[in-house]
Write an enzyme that holds these catalytic residues in place. Structure first.
Site, PDB file in Angstrom:
ATOM      1  N   ILE A 142      29.774  23.650 -30.268  1.00  0.00           N
ATOM      2  CA  ILE A 142      29.405  22.884 -28.974  1.00  0.00           C
ATOM      3  C   ILE A 142      27.599  22.629 -29.369  1.00  0.00           C
ATOM      4  O   ILE A 142      27.573  20.740 -29.169  1.00  0.00           O
ATOM      5  CB  ILE A 142      29.365  23.497 -28.049  1.00  0.00           C
ATOM      6  CG1 ILE A 142      30.905  24.497 -27.363  1.00  0.00           C
ATOM      7  CG2 ILE A 142      29.193  22.737 -26.670  1.00  0.00           C
ATOM      8  CD1 ILE A 142      31.544  23.697 -27.231  1.00  0.00           C
TER       9      ILE A 142
ATOM     10  N   GLY B 139      28.310  29.230 -29.967  1.00  0.00           N
ATOM     11  CA  GLY B 139      28.496  27.959 -29.253  1.00  0.00           C
ATOM     12  C   GLY B 139      28.077  27.123 -30.550  1.00  0.00           C
ATOM     13  O   GLY B 139      27.680  25.852 -30.125  1.00  0.00           O
TER      14      GLY B 139
ATOM     15  N   GLU C  65      48.012  18.845 -25.500  1.00  0.00           N
ATOM     16  CA  GLU C  65      46.687  18.914 -24.586  1.00  0.00           C
ATOM     17  C   GLU C  65      46.244  18.381 -26.914  1.00  0.00           C
ATOM     18  O   GLU C  65      44.775  18.882 -26.031  1.00  0.00           O
ATOM     19  CB  GLU C  65      46.943  20.621 -24.903  1.00  0.00           C
ATOM     20  CG  GLU C  65      47.248  21.768 -26.332  1.00  0.00           C
ATOM     21  CD  GLU C  65      48.728  21.433 -25.972  1.00  0.00           C
ATOM     22  OE1 GLU C  65      49.389  21.344 -25.469  1.00  0.00           O
ATOM     23  OE2 GLU C  65      48.823  22.684 -26.772  1.00  0.00           O
TER      24      GLU C  65
ATOM     25  N   CYS D 295      55.998  22.441 -25.467  1.00  0.00           N
ATOM     26  CA  CYS D 295      56.519  23.413 -26.820  1.00  0.00           C
ATOM     27  C   CYS D 295      57.874  24.498 -26.015  1.00  0.00           C
ATOM     28  O   CYS D 295      58.769  24.145 -26.580  1.00  0.00           O
ATOM     29  CB  CYS D 295      55.874  23.608 -28.303  1.00  0.00           C
ATOM     30  SG  CYS D 295      55.890  23.981 -29.379  1.00  0.00           S
TER      31      CYS D 295
ATOM     32  N   GLY E 253      54.347  29.635 -27.762  1.00  0.00           N
ATOM     33  CA  GLY E 253      54.247  30.416 -28.181  1.00  0.00           C
ATOM     34  C   GLY E 253      55.151  30.212 -29.566  1.00  0.00           C
ATOM     35  O   GLY E 253      56.219  29.521 -29.274  1.00  0.00           O
TER      36      GLY E 253
ATOM     37  N   HIS F 288      52.511  19.047 -28.392  1.00  0.00           N
ATOM     38  CA  HIS F 288      51.675  19.500 -27.809  1.00  0.00           C
ATOM     39  C   HIS F 288      50.729  18.113 -26.806  1.00  0.00           C
ATOM     40  O   HIS F 288      50.168  18.046 -27.828  1.00  0.00           O
ATOM     41  CB  HIS F 288      50.279  20.405 -28.225  1.00  0.00           C
ATOM     42  CG  HIS F 288      51.315  22.138 -29.041  1.00  0.00           C
ATOM     43  ND1 HIS F 288      51.340  22.404 -28.587  1.00  0.00           N
ATOM     44  CD2 HIS F 288      52.747  21.508 -29.882  1.00  0.00           C
ATOM     45  CE1 HIS F 288      52.214  23.239 -28.803  1.00  0.00           C
ATOM     46  NE2 HIS F 288      52.728  22.811 -29.762  1.00  0.00           N
TER      47      HIS F 288
ATOM     48  N   LYS G  84      13.207  36.511 -26.586  1.00  0.00           N
ATOM     49  CA  LYS G  84      12.673  37.182 -28.039  1.00  0.00           C
ATOM     50  C   LYS G  84      12.691  36.617 -29.116  1.00  0.00           C
ATOM     51  O   LYS G  84      14.216  36.281 -28.836  1.00  0.00           O
ATOM     52  CB  LYS G  84      13.574  39.642 -27.947  1.00  0.00           C
ATOM     53  CG  LYS G  84      12.843  40.231 -26.816  1.00  0.00           C
ATOM     54  CD  LYS G  84      11.240  40.464 -27.015  1.00  0.00           C
ATOM     55  CE  LYS G  84      10.645  41.810 -26.807  1.00  0.00           C
ATOM     56  NZ  LYS G  84      10.231  41.788 -27.144  1.00  0.00           N
TER      57      LYS G  84
ATOM     58  N   LYS H 181      12.063  37.478 -32.478  1.00  0.00           N
ATOM     59  CA  LYS H 181      11.793  38.209 -33.965  1.00  0.00           C
ATOM     60  C   LYS H 181      13.935  37.718 -34.428  1.00  0.00           C
ATOM     61  O   LYS H 181      13.640  37.557 -35.556  1.00  0.00           O
ATOM     62  CB  LYS H 181      11.624  39.749 -33.242  1.00  0.00           C
ATOM     63  CG  LYS H 181      11.918  40.018 -34.637  1.00  0.00           C
ATOM     64  CD  LYS H 181      10.583  39.883 -35.195  1.00  0.00           C
ATOM     65  CE  LYS H 181       8.904  40.796 -34.755  1.00  0.00           C
ATOM     66  NZ  LYS H 181       8.117  40.628 -35.137  1.00  0.00           N
TER      67      LYS H 181
ATOM     68  N   LYS I 294       5.708  29.514 -30.090  1.00  0.00           N
ATOM     69  CA  LYS I 294       5.778  31.433 -30.897  1.00  0.00           C
ATOM     70  C   LYS I 294       7.564  30.993 -32.560  1.00  0.00           C
ATOM     71  O   LYS I 294       7.067  30.859 -33.327  1.00  0.00           O
ATOM     72  CB  LYS I 294       6.809  32.606 -30.614  1.00  0.00           C
ATOM     73  CG  LYS I 294       5.840  33.812 -30.813  1.00  0.00           C
ATOM     74  CD  LYS I 294       6.188  34.586 -29.723  1.00  0.00           C
ATOM     75  CE  LYS I 294       5.741  35.818 -30.348  1.00  0.00           C
ATOM     76  NZ  LYS I 294       6.028  36.764 -29.489  1.00  0.00           N
TER      77      LYS I 294
HETATM   78  N1  GLN Z   1      58.681  29.374 -31.218  1.00  0.00           N
HETATM   79  C1  GLN Z   1      58.708  27.855 -31.200  1.00  0.00           C
HETATM   80  C2  GLN Z   1      59.078  27.399 -32.312  1.00  0.00           C
HETATM   81  O1  GLN Z   1      59.059  27.024 -33.172  1.00  0.00           O
HETATM   82  C3  GLN Z   1      57.517  27.082 -29.936  1.00  0.00           C
HETATM   83  C4  GLN Z   1      56.614  26.487 -30.941  1.00  0.00           C
HETATM   84  C5  GLN Z   1      55.141  26.548 -29.465  1.00  0.00           C
HETATM   85  O2  GLN Z   1      55.315  26.963 -29.078  1.00  0.00           O
HETATM   86  N2  GLN Z   1      54.490  25.750 -30.969  1.00  0.00           N
HETATM   87  O3  GLN Z   1      59.657  25.705 -32.023  1.00  0.00           O
END
Ligand code: GLN
Length: 538
Positions: A18, A15, A510, A382, A355, A508, A187, A189, A223
């Site tokens: 972070i 981390g 996110e 996506c 994906g 996206h 520890k 070390k 230490k």
């Molecule tokens: N595989 C899809 C594309 O290339 C979706 C891509 C994704 O979900 N980032 O358009």
């Protein structure tokens, strides 16, 4: 310019990012402009070609840079937008040096790791921090000290220290304090050894952060201070936290900010961690709880969906709710596994993440169908957006062979197809439609209600899109494309009429969610899920 160079010892996965971003947050709270650079010593030019199962999520930046997931942590903790130059890899550095060599820029010299590669790294760090207009730049060196591949970066850091002077650069070393034996002894070390390893390359740490499952004991602190030659107040304990967002407060309590400021010759200009503190308390003590299924194909490594997880934290905090994520492997739904189905039937909402490739797509569509038919709030991202379209075409319009050409190039109903500009693209690295693009949202739609405006900008990463040829028919049947590119040719947001929350986006969301500023699409999903739960429907 002041620098904080962050290294890691003993093991990876401590981390470090972070810790580094938490110190950054404190420095911002003290009134400074802070930026960050993440160094990844691997040979890939960027993270774009790496499998999320191995390396975690690929984080997408405004400029389309495909970066290590730590960049996401920095953006979230520091509330800044970075560009691709903030992620340095060995591949990028060598590429730059080799390009110069080919151009003849080295004027006949023998090109070597020292000084040419290390110079390139040092100049890169200085250039990026200056361009960002920061007062302080945090540079995290990925990997563990002692790794062969991180050597040139540590040497560059040593040279930078020499160049800018001790008072302008702070070396922060993060290590592990293991607990062993029946009595549970902490520890030191491994920490001592990793500091020795650092010293071998000419670096003496100024501050040491020890990760441990529990609080570091006082004599252990002494230490470490003694053996590693740092003042006791520069040894900071970082016990396991309930939430990563607590870490800045953990560091603050131990005076890490004061120590860092003193070392860098800076004063505390202001004290402003109030909002952060409030955000953390909302995260730690939520009044409500909802469960959301994430139906994906990389669910065994949660880091593959890191920004999604964090977006739920932000959206939950805004609504005083803990979002419990229920991970469902899409293929388990295809194989009709009882456990996966039981899980899906119990949740208050569903998220279908992005994906690539065909594995798990049928399972994702099973979940989409379930959410559509049972009016369970759903957000598709996506690939989730594309598959929501495919599922609708198959099961509502009756086009049984509808598909994306990514999975079935010969289908008679290619409702999702390759972006025209992608045809003929052979290189896989950095060639998708990437980064920030504008989206226009139609008035009077759910998307408009959620975003509260007509023009937005969100980050993208895709090669395929909705085929405009089928849009009229799809829209007639009930799905509306309520967000589009300004020229209206690209579909960006869809929503389903008569469903409490069935929304998906080509982009996206996110990647732009921040503590205190949740992504509207995630906030909308959590809100709809809470309403469903309160109505006793799940
Ligand atoms: N595989 C899809 C594309 O290339 C979706 C891509 C994704 O979900 N980032 O358009």
């Amino acid at each position: 310019m002041k620098y904080v160079i962050v290294t890691g010892g003993v093991i990876s996965g401590l981390g470090k990012g972070i810790t580094a971003s938490s110190l950054g947050r404190l420095l911002i709270g003290a009134g400074y402009k802070v930026t960050a650079i993440k160094i990844d010593p691997y040979l890939n030019c960027d993270a774009g070609t790496m499998n999320p199962i191995q390396h975690g999520e690929v984080f997408v930046l405004d400029d389309g840079g495909e970066a290590d997931l730590d960049l996401g942590n920095y953006e979230r903790f520091l509330d800044i937008n970075m560009n691709r130059n903030h992620n340095i890899t060995t591949g990028k550095v060598y590429r730059a040096v080799l390009d110069k060599e080919r151009r003849g820029d080295y004027l006949g010299k023998t090109v070597q790791i020292i000084p040419h590669i290390t110079d390139e790294i040092r100049q890169w760090i200085k250039r990026v921090s200056k361009e960002a207009g920061a007062d302080i730049c945090i540079v995290e060196v990925g990997g563990t000290v002692g790794d062969i591949e991180s050597m040139p970066f540590l040497e560059a850091a040593r040279e930078l220290h020499r160049e800018v002077g001790h008072g302008n650069l702070l070396f922060l070393h993060t290590t592990l304090i293991p607990i062993v034996g029946a009595v549970g002894e902490q520890k030191t070390k491994p920490t001592q050894h990793s500091v020795m390893e650092l010293r071998r390359v000419g670096i003496q740490p100024d501050m040491i952060v020890g990760r441990c499952s529990v609080e570091m004991e006082e004599d252990i602190r002494e230490k470490i201070a003694m053996f590693c030659d740092v003042p006791k107040e520069a040894v900071i304990s970082a016990p396991d936290a309930k939430s990563i967002y607590e870490v800045p407060l953990t560091l603050e309590r131990q005076g890490a900010l004061e120590y860092a400021l003193k070392h860098l010759g800076l004063e505390k200009k202001q004290k402003d961690m109030k909002e952060w503190r409030e955000f953390v308390s909302r995260i730690l003590e939520p009044k409500n709880e909802v469960s959301i299924a994430v139906v994906g194909k990389y669910t065994h490594l949660h880091d593959s969906y890191l920004s999604i997880i964090e977006s739920f934290r932000h959206a939950g905090a805004a609504q005083d709710a803990k979002v419990s994520i229920v991970w469902i492997e899409a293929e388990d739904l295809e194989q009709d596994k009882k456990k996966a189905w039981d899980a899906l039937k119990q949740v208050d909402g569903v998220l279908i993440p992005g994906g690539f490739g065909s594995r798990g797509t049928e399972g994702k569509m099973i979940a989409i169908k379930h959410a559509r038919e049972n009016k369970i709030p759903l957000l598709g991202i996506c690939y989730g957006f594309q598959l929501a379209t495919v599922e609708f075409c198959r099961n509502v319009l009756g086009w049984k062979d509808a598909n994306t050409t990514e999975n079935d190039p010969k289908t008679k109903h290619p409702v999702v197809f390759i972006l025209p500009e992608q045809k003929g693209v052979k290189d896989m690295g950095g060639t998708m439609r990437l980064g920030l693009y504008p989206v226009n949202i139609a008035n009077g739609t759910k998307a408009h209600e959620i975003y509260g405006k007509e023009k937005i900008e969100e980050r993208h990463r895709h090669r395929y899109e909705i085929n405009p040829k089928f849009i009229a028919q799809i829209e007639k049947a009930g799905i509306k494309y309520t967000g589009r590119s300004p020229d209206r040719k690209r579909m960006e947001i869809l929503e389903l009429k008569g469903h409490p929350y069935f929304i998906a986006s080509q982009f996206h969301p996110e990647f732009k969610s921040r503590p205190g500023k949740p992504s509207p699409l995630f906030a909308g999903l959590v809100k709809a899920a809470l309403e469903r739960k309160k109505a006793g429907k799940s």
